[in-house]
Design a protein around this motif. Sequence first.
Motif, short mmCIF file in Angstrom:
data_model
loop_
_atom_site.label_atom_id
_atom_site.label_comp_id
_atom_site.label_asym_id
_atom_site.label_seq_id
_atom_site.Cartn_x
_atom_site.Cartn_y
_atom_site.Cartn_z
N PHE A 81 0.89 -1.31 -0.02
CA PHE A 81 0.13 -0.02 -0.10
C PHE A 81 0.87 1.09 0.08
CE2 PHE A 81 -2.51 -3.30 2.20
CZ PHE A 81 -3.57 -3.40 1.28
N ALA A 85 1.45 0.67 5.85
CA ALA A 85 0.79 -0.41 6.56
C ALA A 85 1.76 -1.36 7.32
CB ALA A 85 -0.33 -0.92 5.80
N PHE A 87 3.49 -2.70 10.81
CA PHE A 87 2.97 -3.11 12.43
C PHE A 87 4.02 -2.11 13.36
CE2 PHE A 87 1.99 -7.27 10.16
CZ PHE A 87 0.56 -6.85 9.96
N ALA A 88 3.43 -1.06 13.66
CA ALA A 88 4.12 -0.14 14.41
C ALA A 88 4.88 -0.66 15.65
CB ALA A 88 3.26 0.97 14.83
N TRP A 89 4.13 -1.81 16.24
CA TRP A 89 4.80 -2.17 17.61
C TRP A 89 6.02 -3.50 17.09
CZ3 TRP A 89 0.10 -2.69 15.39
CH2 TRP A 89 -0.37 -3.87 14.85
N TYR A 98 6.54 -11.66 9.99
CA TYR A 98 5.24 -11.95 10.27
C TYR A 98 4.72 -13.15 9.59
CZ TYR A 98 0.34 -11.01 11.26
OH TYR A 98 -0.90 -10.96 11.46
N TYR A 130 12.38 0.19 14.76
CA TYR A 130 11.00 0.44 14.56
C TYR A 130 10.61 0.94 13.30
CZ TYR A 130 10.13 -1.98 18.87
OH TYR A 130 10.20 -2.69 19.88
N LYS A 132 8.96 3.37 12.52
CA LYS A 132 8.68 5.19 12.71
C LYS A 132 10.33 5.55 12.68
CE LYS A 132 8.94 5.92 17.65
NZ LYS A 132 8.62 6.26 18.77
N ASP B 146 -6.44 1.38 10.92
CA ASP B 146 -6.21 1.47 9.34
C ASP B 146 -6.51 0.04 8.81
OD1 ASP B 146 -6.08 1.76 6.99
OD2 ASP B 146 -3.76 2.21 6.88
N LYS B 148 -6.00 -1.19 6.16
CA LYS B 148 -5.01 -1.87 5.25
C LYS B 148 -4.07 -2.73 6.18
CE LYS B 148 -5.73 1.71 1.94
NZ LYS B 148 -5.39 2.89 1.15
N LEU B 149 -3.93 -2.07 7.32
CA LEU B 149 -3.23 -2.82 8.24
C LEU B 149 -3.80 -4.27 8.62
CD1 LEU B 149 -0.69 -1.73 9.76
CD2 LEU B 149 -2.16 -1.60 11.87
N ALA B 153 -2.40 -8.05 7.04
CA ALA B 153 -2.22 -9.18 7.82
C ALA B 153 -3.20 -10.45 7.37
CB ALA B 153 -2.69 -8.89 9.19
N PHE B 166 -4.08 -9.90 17.45
CA PHE B 166 -2.55 -9.35 17.41
C PHE B 166 -2.52 -8.48 16.30
CE2 PHE B 166 -3.01 -14.25 18.72
CZ PHE B 166 -2.26 -13.81 20.07
N VAL B 167 -3.49 -7.83 15.75
CA VAL B 167 -3.25 -6.69 14.85
C VAL B 167 -4.18 -5.56 15.40
CG1 VAL B 167 -3.43 -5.82 12.63
CG2 VAL B 167 -2.67 -8.29 12.68
N PRO B 170 -3.22 -4.54 19.48
CA PRO B 170 -1.87 -3.79 19.73
C PRO B 170 -1.95 -2.57 18.89
CG PRO B 170 -1.56 -5.90 18.48
CD PRO B 170 -3.06 -6.14 18.95
N ALA B 171 -2.50 -2.58 17.71
CA ALA B 171 -2.87 -1.14 16.95
C ALA B 171 -3.69 -0.12 17.94
CB ALA B 171 -3.43 -1.33 15.40
N LEU B 245 4.94 1.36 24.24
CA LEU B 245 4.65 2.07 23.00
C LEU B 245 5.75 2.66 22.33
CD1 LEU B 245 1.29 4.28 23.75
CD2 LEU B 245 1.62 1.84 23.05
N VAL B 246 6.92 1.91 22.54
CA VAL B 246 8.28 2.42 22.12
C VAL B 246 8.29 2.62 20.61
CG1 VAL B 246 9.09 0.13 22.10
CG2 VAL B 246 10.70 2.09 22.28
N GLY B 247 7.53 1.68 19.88
CA GLY B 247 7.65 1.69 18.26
C GLY B 247 6.52 2.76 17.68
N TYR B 248 5.77 3.18 18.67
CA TYR B 248 4.44 3.82 17.91
C TYR B 248 4.79 5.30 17.62
CZ TYR B 248 1.50 0.17 19.50
OH TYR B 248 0.90 -1.23 19.67
N PRO B 249 4.30 5.94 16.46
CA PRO B 249 4.50 7.23 16.34
C PRO B 249 3.91 8.09 17.35
CG PRO B 249 3.08 6.26 14.53
CD PRO B 249 3.22 5.09 15.87
N GLN B 250 5.00 9.08 17.64
CA GLN B 250 4.63 9.93 18.70
C GLN B 250 4.69 9.57 20.11
OE1 GLN B 250 1.72 11.79 16.30
NE2 GLN B 250 4.01 12.30 15.34
#
Lengths: 256, 251
Positions: A81, A85, A87-89, A98, A130, A132, B146, B148-149, B153, B166-167, B170-171, B245-250
């Motif tokens: 996409f 898309a 996976f942020a985590w 995955y 990660y 981001k 989203d 599309k996530l 998957a 699991f998607v 966590p999202a 949330l270490v990998g999450y934006p902001q």
Amino acid sequence: MIAIEHLSKRFKTAAGKDHLALSDINLELKSGEFVSIIGPSGCGKSTLLYMIGGFIPASEGRILIDGKPVAGPGPDRGPVFQEFALFAWKTVLQNIAYGLRLQGKSKAEAEARARVLLKMVGLERFANFYPKELSGGMKQRVAIARTLAYDPQTLLMDEPFGALDAHTRTHLQRDLLQIWEEHRKTVLFVTHSVEEAVYLSDRVIVMAAGPGRIDRIIPIELDRPRQRSELMFDRRYQEYITQIEGMIDAFETEAA
Amino acid sequence: MTANSKLIGLVPILGLVLLWGWLAASGMAPRALLPSPVDVVQRLFELLADPDFLAQIGTTLFRLVSGFLIALVLGTVLAVLSASSEVTQTAVNAFVRILAPLPKIALYPAMILILGFGHSSKIALVVIEAAFPIYLATYQGMRNVDKKLVWAARSAGASRLHCLLFVMLPAAAPSILTGARVALVISCIVVFLSEMMSSTEGLGYVLIDAARNFRTIDMFVPIILISALGLGLGAGLSALRRKLLVGYPQD
């Protein structure tokens, strides 16, 4: 082989009216073919891609993959996409592993394979980052590797390079072609860029809007492997671009 | 947060204590009704050395934390159920719409009759108050994932259930933790309130017992302590949030 037969898609608009987004699409994609879809916004090119992916159902008609009708998403068709898309985590490596983990491969096996793919997209140094922490171009490389990991026969690419700057875009186009030359997957590639479509594809499908339909299919008879720098001087390449640009301009004048 | 902005955060608290001290010293309120902050802090340290009093804090902390954790699980499970299909969504939403506007404290007498005066009635009240913000935040978070996530998957071979757990879950983690933050504050309030209304132990009981016996200094000690408990647990949750949330934006 993918066969699309009399495919239509209707939406209910917010006002409750029926909107015909796609009308009577007929198309055949040969195995290993690189096909781009181009057209004005609102012509339903992404919708068509999502229907092939099995993400949204068809209103009429059907899509056959090697003779079997599409009933939902499956690992034989891998999407990429514009929005990545990812996976942020999950780290880059975990994102790529995955699909392999879902196939029941052991963690070690999945990660070993993920590392091979990471190397292929030139990001081996970023395994534990990660998403981001990566640039847009790097994110899209990870997303492509994540999809290639489960080895789909078909790649469904929805304006994958649309959000990237021109320089990154050129790099990724070149790398995608290289991967395609090597693995010969069927690629269906939705784009806004005529140049991109001509450079990459065996055939370019030009769609028109209102309702969304296939207007023309243009075979691109340029030799492979293609070098962008050489194509720039190729008169046929320029003619293809001019021809398709002209068709899309005509649609847009019509619509306006 | 830098050390500097932490210092700035202390200013209003210091201001409040100074205002309190000034009010107490000015004699506007009789000393027997409004003790000075110095006396209260002194009393606080005396009481903190008393094992019986520490047991009261322990009781409140136990009710607070267990109620909050049960609410976290309950709210999340309901949200996952709600997000899993149209049928369950309709069912869970109907349930939430009926219960959400109800003042849960109105159910408290019934809970006491059913569950008794001990821990369970307090924990139950905390659970039903705190589960709502967690449910709402988790549900919203999962709806806003989203699509599309999910498509990515599903194409990779994930089942619907796998996607949900699991998607999508966590999202939605940032939303869930925001809901948990609100729920934690509510839990502090509710556990204190429940102990004030009917209990034989806990900080709320200490407060009401002191008030009944006109021991005003003792009245202010539990107030400071419940604040401190909320502050400490909140800081713990923030630390957990940063870790998760270490990998999450902001954020």
